[in-house]
Design a protein around this motif. Structure first.
Motif, PDB file in Angstrom:
ATOM      1  N   ARG A 184      11.771  -5.385   5.794  1.00  0.00           N
ATOM      2  CA  ARG A 184      10.242  -5.137   6.436  1.00  0.00           C
ATOM      3  C   ARG A 184       9.761  -3.997   5.658  1.00  0.00           C
ATOM      4  N   PHE A 185       9.498  -4.021   4.468  1.00  0.00           N
ATOM      5  CA  PHE A 185       8.804  -3.098   3.604  1.00  0.00           C
ATOM      6  C   PHE A 185       7.436  -3.494   3.502  1.00  0.00           C
ATOM      7  N   LYS A 186       7.081  -4.720   3.386  1.00  0.00           N
ATOM      8  CA  LYS A 186       5.683  -5.133   3.384  1.00  0.00           C
ATOM      9  C   LYS A 186       4.837  -4.452   4.100  1.00  0.00           C
ATOM     10  N   ALA A 187       5.064  -4.587   5.592  1.00  0.00           N
ATOM     11  CA  ALA A 187       4.372  -3.990   6.609  1.00  0.00           C
ATOM     12  C   ALA A 187       4.003  -2.445   6.226  1.00  0.00           C
ATOM     13  N   LYS A 188       4.978  -1.782   5.762  1.00  0.00           N
ATOM     14  CA  LYS A 188       4.702  -0.322   5.278  1.00  0.00           C
ATOM     15  C   LYS A 188       3.862  -0.120   4.105  1.00  0.00           C
ATOM     16  N   TYR A 189       3.469  -1.138   3.136  1.00  0.00           N
ATOM     17  CA  TYR A 189       2.926  -0.910   2.041  1.00  0.00           C
ATOM     18  C   TYR A 189       1.517  -0.357   2.038  1.00  0.00           C
ATOM     19  N   LEU A 190       0.841  -0.480   3.314  1.00  0.00           N
ATOM     20  CA  LEU A 190      -0.583   0.077   3.426  1.00  0.00           C
ATOM     21  C   LEU A 190      -0.420   1.672   3.799  1.00  0.00           C
ATOM     22  N   SER A 191       0.542   1.981   4.518  1.00  0.00           N
ATOM     23  CA  SER A 191       0.617   3.194   4.888  1.00  0.00           C
ATOM     24  C   SER A 191       1.725   4.178   4.241  1.00  0.00           C
ATOM     25  N   ASP A 192       2.774   3.580   3.705  1.00  0.00           N
ATOM     26  CA  ASP A 192       3.471   4.461   3.084  1.00  0.00           C
ATOM     27  C   ASP A 192       3.599   4.237   1.530  1.00  0.00           C
ATOM     28  N   PRO A 193       3.093   5.258   0.611  1.00  0.00           N
ATOM     29  CA  PRO A 193       3.082   5.030  -0.830  1.00  0.00           C
ATOM     30  C   PRO A 193       4.489   4.843  -1.644  1.00  0.00           C
ATOM     31  N   SER A 194       5.636   5.125  -1.008  1.00  0.00           N
ATOM     32  CA  SER A 194       6.891   4.782  -1.400  1.00  0.00           C
ATOM     33  C   SER A 194       7.321   3.234  -1.246  1.00  0.00           C
ATOM     34  N   ALA A 195       6.490   2.754  -0.299  1.00  0.00           N
ATOM     35  CA  ALA A 195       6.946   1.122  -0.205  1.00  0.00           C
ATOM     36  C   ALA A 195       6.370   0.443  -1.247  1.00  0.00           C
ATOM     37  N   SER A 196       5.658   0.767  -2.159  1.00  0.00           N
ATOM     38  CA  SER A 196       5.181  -0.169  -3.215  1.00  0.00           C
ATOM     39  C   SER A 196       6.454   0.064  -4.300  1.00  0.00           C
ATOM     40  N   GLY A 197       7.268   0.647  -4.487  1.00  0.00           N
ATOM     41  CA  GLY A 197       8.421   0.686  -5.325  1.00  0.00           C
ATOM     42  C   GLY A 197       9.145  -0.335  -4.591  1.00  0.00           C
ATOM     43  N   VAL A 198       9.484  -0.411  -3.574  1.00  0.00           N
ATOM     44  CA  VAL A 198      10.379  -1.594  -3.082  1.00  0.00           C
ATOM     45  C   VAL A 198       9.769  -2.865  -3.026  1.00  0.00           C
ATOM     46  N   VAL A 199       8.583  -2.955  -2.761  1.00  0.00           N
ATOM     47  CA  VAL A 199       7.763  -4.409  -2.909  1.00  0.00           C
ATOM     48  C   VAL A 199       7.933  -4.552  -4.187  1.00  0.00           C
TER      49      VAL A 199
END
Length: 144
Positions: free
Chosen positions: A66-81
């Motif tokens: 469930r990391f895509k939903a965080k992509y817009l609000s959490d900069p660290s999520a881009s690494g997981v994407v």
């Protein structure tokens, strides 16, 4: 020219292939033996694993979902994407090297509300994961 379609969903993801001037529907390229996979990424034996292989039951560690939903609000999520996208590309190159050598463009869907700047950022992220010549389009248009 072959076009790769990548639908990175928050719950499931899939990949398709289409010859540029084809009049037939895109062909699904199975990932890990499935038409679509759970959008999950982790590591096993220091290798990126995706989908069901990225479950704790399959022996994976550092599993992310469930990391895509965080992509817009959490900069660290881009690494997981990026890590998940890299895992998908690794799988495609392993499974379909002849097909992947002929892919010249990748089309990736994004939420309809994303502006041009966000789409450009997403395209660069996907290119850094190995996808060639990325074009990001709003999901309602990606279906066309």
């Amino acid at each position: 020219m072959r076009v790769l379609g990548f639908d990175l969903g928050d719950g499931e993801s899939a990949v398709t292939l289409l010859d540029e001037h084809s009049t037939v529907e895109p062909r699904v390229i199975p990932l890990c033996g499935r038409a679509s996979i759970i959008t999950a990424v982790g590591f096993r034996d220091d290798q990126i694993v995706i989908g069901e292989d990225a479950s704790v039951l399959a022996g994976a560690v550092n599993v992310q979902t469930r990391f895509k939903a965080k992509y817009l609000s959490d900069p660290s999520a881009s690494g997981v994407v990026r890590l998940f996208a890299q895992g998908v590309m690794n799988q495609l190159l392993h499974q379909e090297p002849a097909i992947m050598s002929k892919v010249t463009r990748t089309v990736i869907g994004c939420p309809a509300g994303w502006g041009e700047g966000r789409r450009e950022q997403y395209a660069r992220l996907m290119e850094s994961a190995g996808f060639p010549n990325v074009h990001v389009v709003p999901e309602p248009r990606a279906a066309f």
